[in-house]
Design an enzyme around this catalytic site. Structure first.
Site, short mmCIF file in Angstrom:
data_model
loop_
_atom_site.label_atom_id
_atom_site.label_comp_id
_atom_site.label_asym_id
_atom_site.label_seq_id
_atom_site.Cartn_x
_atom_site.Cartn_y
_atom_site.Cartn_z
N HIS A 63 26.85 74.76 47.55
CA HIS A 63 27.92 75.72 47.83
C HIS A 63 27.51 77.10 47.29
O HIS A 63 26.35 77.28 46.86
CB HIS A 63 29.24 75.25 47.21
CG HIS A 63 29.12 74.84 45.76
ND1 HIS A 63 28.86 75.74 44.76
CD2 HIS A 63 29.21 73.62 45.15
CE1 HIS A 63 28.81 75.12 43.60
NE2 HIS A 63 29.01 73.82 43.81
N GLU A 64 28.45 78.03 47.31
CA GLU A 64 28.14 79.41 46.91
C GLU A 64 27.61 79.50 45.47
O GLU A 64 26.85 80.41 45.15
CB GLU A 64 29.40 80.28 47.04
CG GLU A 64 29.88 80.47 48.46
CD GLU A 64 28.82 81.10 49.34
OE1 GLU A 64 28.29 82.15 48.96
OE2 GLU A 64 28.52 80.52 50.41
N HIS A 93 25.65 77.31 44.00
CA HIS A 93 24.21 77.03 44.10
C HIS A 93 23.47 78.20 44.75
O HIS A 93 22.36 78.55 44.37
CB HIS A 93 23.96 75.77 44.94
CG HIS A 93 24.54 74.52 44.37
ND1 HIS A 93 25.62 73.88 44.94
CD2 HIS A 93 24.20 73.79 43.28
CE1 HIS A 93 25.91 72.80 44.24
NE2 HIS A 93 25.07 72.72 43.22
N SER A 136 31.01 70.88 43.84
CA SER A 136 30.87 69.90 44.92
C SER A 136 32.03 68.91 44.87
O SER A 136 32.42 68.34 45.88
CB SER A 136 29.54 69.15 44.79
OG SER A 136 28.48 70.07 44.72
#
Ligand code: PAF
Length: 280
Positions: A34-35, A37, A186
């Protein structure tokens, strides 16, 4: 961008890059990117010649009643995100590639791993330290990137690298939040619509703690007010809210120097974490 599944393939590629004198940044992940990461990958992209992302849901860091089987996975989506950031190599091993049947060597830590998340997840950090050490040995990066969202994990990895003389720079990156404040994770995918709304109690309480800490230095008072705030949300069940020293993870009485106020809260069955760093 290459996607490889074996340690040998990573080693061959890394050897090639090192021969050319190129620097390597590693972003260890469990996938379902996601953002949060993305921000780690972008930091790695900026400061290294080559960027490696590992995607491995590490069984060793999950307790027997935890969510290993349900942990979300989507390699196609992850690969597209990595490609977009300009990642050079994804290492996506199967558990058998990382842990042979007779695997019996572990990296463990006392002290820092015993409080906060370590209380309810007693084997978690041994699993994290072991897999991160393995990834460091496989990829031999110059720099490795971890999110402040897992604040205790970041402190543990920094200490491990210091204590075991690992020649790797650990770069901590800020928490990335949804527009309404919920820290990206997550595990947010487990939340129903109603739980997703209830989960906002975490970031709202973090904001409250930050505000209170501007004038109140008594850690117990700040923590008590934060707990009271969480208790106003009927779907929330507190695992812990604690103020600790940012380096040692030891509880503090006074919010002096560098501290972290951290929390884990169950929203329904989903355990979410959040934290803030306080510098006084
Ligand atoms: O933060 C994570 O996603 C994991 O704990 C890590 C560092 C990739 C180790 O499995």
């Amino acid at each position: 961008m290459k996607i490889v599944e074996t340690i040998e393939e990573v080693r061959e590629q890394v050897k090639e890059w090192k021969k050319q004198g190129l620097s390597i940044g590693l972003v260890p992940t469990m996938g379902y990117l996601h953002e949060g990461h993305r921000s780690l990958m972008e930091a790695a992209r900026k400061n290294n010649d080559k960027v490696v992302v590992s995607i491995f849901v590490n069984p060793m860091q999950f307790g027997p009643t935890e969510d290993l089987a349900e942990y979300p996975r989507d390699l196609d989506h992850d690969a597209a995100l990595c490609e977009g950031v300009g990642v050079d190599l994804i290492f996506h091993p199967e558990p058998e590639e990382m842990y042979m049947d007779d695997f019996c060597s572990f990296v463990d830590m006392t002290g820092l791993t015993e409080g906060l998340c370590g209380k309810t997840r007693p084997i978690h950090f041994r699993g994290v330290c072991t897999v991160v050490t393995k990834l460091f040995n496989i990829v031999t990066p110059d720099n490795a990137y971890f999110g402040q969202k897992d604040g205790q994990q970041l402190a543990v990895i920094r200490r491990m690298v210091r204590d075991l003389n690992m020649d790797i720079e650990i770069v901590g990156c800020p928490i990335i939040r949804e527009e309404d404040g919920l820290a990206k994770s997550s595990r947010n995918t487990y939340l129903s619509g109603e739980e997703r709304k209830a989960a906002l109690i975490l970031s709202k309480t973090i904001a409250l703690g930050e505000e209170l800490a501007k004038t109140e230095k008594d850690a117990a008072k700040v923590v008590a007010a934060m707990k009271e705030n969480i208790e106003t949300e009927p779907m929330a069940k507190i695992d812990y809210v604690e103020a600790v020293d940012a380096l040692s993870m030891e509880p503090v009485e006074t919010l002096d120097g560098d501290c972290m106020i951290a929390m884990a809260v169950y929203i329904g069955k989903t355990r979410l974490i959040d934290n803030t760093l306080i510098h006084n």
